[in-house]
Design an enzyme around this catalytic site. Sequence first.
Site, PDB file in Angstrom:
ATOM      1  CB  SER A 193      -0.902   0.021   1.244  1.00 13.05           C
ATOM      2  OG  SER A 193      -0.168   0.414   2.394  1.00 13.05           O
ATOM      3  CG  ASP A 194       1.381   5.835  -1.426  1.00 11.77           C
ATOM      4  OD1 ASP A 194       2.299   5.973  -0.598  1.00 11.77           O
ATOM      5  OD2 ASP A 194       1.227   6.591  -2.392  1.00 11.77           O
ATOM      6  CG  ASN A 195       2.391   6.862   4.805  1.00 12.61           C
ATOM      7  OD1 ASN A 195       2.220   6.001   5.664  1.00 12.61           O
ATOM      8  ND2 ASN A 195       2.697   8.116   5.092  1.00 12.61           N
ATOM      9  CG  ASN A 196      -1.016   6.138   7.316  1.00 10.97           C
ATOM     10  OD1 ASN A 196      -1.345   5.415   8.257  1.00 10.97           O
ATOM     11  ND2 ASN A 196       0.028   6.941   7.370  1.00 10.97           N
ATOM     12  CG  ASP A 197      -3.089   5.462   0.259  1.00 12.54           C
ATOM     13  OD1 ASP A 197      -3.295   6.441   0.991  1.00 12.54           O
ATOM     14  OD2 ASP A 197      -2.649   5.566  -0.892  1.00 12.54           O
TER      15      ASP A 197
END
Length: 724
Positions: free
Chosen positions: A261-265
């Site tokens: 995932s992208d950061n916190n996505d």
Amino acid sequence: MKKLLLVGCFVVSFLSCNSYKATAQNKGQSDSEIAKKVEGLISQMTLDEKIAEMTQDAPANNRLGIPFMKYGEALHGLWLVLDYYGNTTAYPQAIAAASTWQPELVKKMASQTAMEARALGVTHCYSPNLDVISGDPRYGRVEESYGEDPYLVSRMGVAFIEGLQGTGEEQYDENHVIATAKHFIGYPENRRGINGGFSDMSERRLREIYLPPFEAAIKEAKVGSIMPGHQDYNGVPNHMNTWLLKDILRDELGFDGFIVSDNNDVARLETMHFISESRTESAILGLKAGVDMDLVIGKSVDLSSYHSNVLKDTITKNPELVKYIDKATSRILTAKYKLGLFDEEPKEIDTKTVNAGRKEHQEFSYEMAKKAIILLKNDNNLLPLDINGIKSLAVIGPNAHEEQPEKGTYTLLGGYSGLPPYYTSVLEGLTSKTKGKVKINYAKGCDLLSNSKEGFSEAIAAANKSDAVVLVVGGSRKTGGEGVDRADLDLYGVQNELVEAIHKTGKPVIVVLINGRPLTINYIAENVPSILETWYLGMRSGDAIADAIFGDVNPGGKLTVSFPRSVGQVPVTYLERPDFIGSGKGLYKDADKSPLFPFGYGLSYTTFKYGAPKLENPTISIDGSTTVSVEVTNTGDVLGDEVVQMYVRDDYASVGRYLKMLKGFKRITLKPGETKTVTFNLGFNELNVLNQEMKKVVEPGTFTISVGASSMAKDLQTVSLMAK
């Protein structure tokens, strides 16, 4: 976030004799052998241990001897997400690297970056950025991209991945790491130029513009990891979009690596998209869609959407979900085996003494920087300056010099840059280059982020007592990069007024742009005789720029993004569809429609002459191929590089097309008077269109093949090809 001071592999304890053990010599095994070992590990792991594998910052599994896979960024040199260890090489930022139009340089840069990553225990890097810029430089992450053309981005992306991961027997060996292609998909296609903002596009645009670099990354370079983008597609967030992540990515393109995932996505499915109503529901949606690893930077591990405290109870109550957990865990373990992490001895790194950078890497960064410089204007051949012909030189501007920062990194290196042992500014480069032969008169003039003109008088005085002026303006990490989007593309602060003031002194002025996005520099373009676009050239920036100013380097770079005349022109790109040609309707009533500087544009200190392009066969079958060749001659007096570009248009087809699309390029070096022949292939890959059924086909009919020095019509010569 918990800091991890041990890197590399943690092979700590082994199981009893009736348990599976992580054995040595895992590297180089067949896929089937690795699959058996992964299956053995999965069978012994608890649910907590499996979910822990799916969290990027989870520690090593001591019970089962499963190593940690440390991660970092590698966009233009290594930048560590967790901790900083030692000096690393800072290369030209991605937009500058692409301006070389030499994928082999990008491959070598990535290969060197992989070596430095391994030296610091990093084995998984969040690079390259394969986003095709859609013509909107308000978007701050333009600098991280390779440009506005899908073919160019594809070639640069494949080169980067092959350099980072290695190929053949070298893939994932002790000198290479796993690359992550991002952001899948259509990330820059937002309506206001804002990072992660609302986007809406057709499937045709997704497939024609944004998909090709990822297709090449998967099918050609065998990229090991993919990262989705923050946004949604067709109303479904990318991190839960099974059509994107399963139907397209896995089934159609054949991707078999892991998705991070992208950061916190994953959590943002609740907090940004408001699809789910809880963190648990978010985790399940991401899990089912195929997101294997949850990246959460700057937060405690306990906040990860995939943490066992969030998922364990739900999965226990619904055993059907275990198959998704097992699949994700197996993909991550497979990557660790391929990297040889199970083979390595535990390694400790002394954060005070380790130095990952190498002298030869710094020298290559310098060589690459020299190749990336673009000459945008050179009236009356002001450049290059004769070091023996001038006595004094004013060096002015907020970007002319930057001191060593107390914390963080230099702002003139671009986003996601590591902390190199030094950075050579333009002032330092020119001072070193002239060696006292030319008196350097330095004045800052103004601060980049200030509206104060207090320094103008000192700058004007420096210009007045000098034979010529090098005026260094543009942007920095504070005015561009991730999360630094703009509604205005003019020079920040009072820089443009500084340019006007210095121009009015009547001295010969050379503007050096150090920036990360195209800017609306109309006054400079109209009034300043010489302009160098340098983007962010890395740790040896000043040395390379000084070489170009005094002629030891002949600029040969070309733009990979178009420059707008105003923000109202945005989006501006050479990828245009047909409009009211010749009727007067397809124009602005108050401004020029053309870009200030177009895609593929760049001048030289010498001149080049193109011969007429010649087809090997003017007629081919729709499943056949041919070549087009052109002779290029250096008609000037100095050695120079030219980037020969080939564009293709299907003249009449069953669907709408762009007026032309780049399908080939080659950078060549020519001595004065020398002629070289450049040849490009013309076959299915160059001639196909997506028909109404979204299938790639070559349709019978004529094709216009254009070859020349830029995307502008006046720089191109054409020839007609028939396919039947």
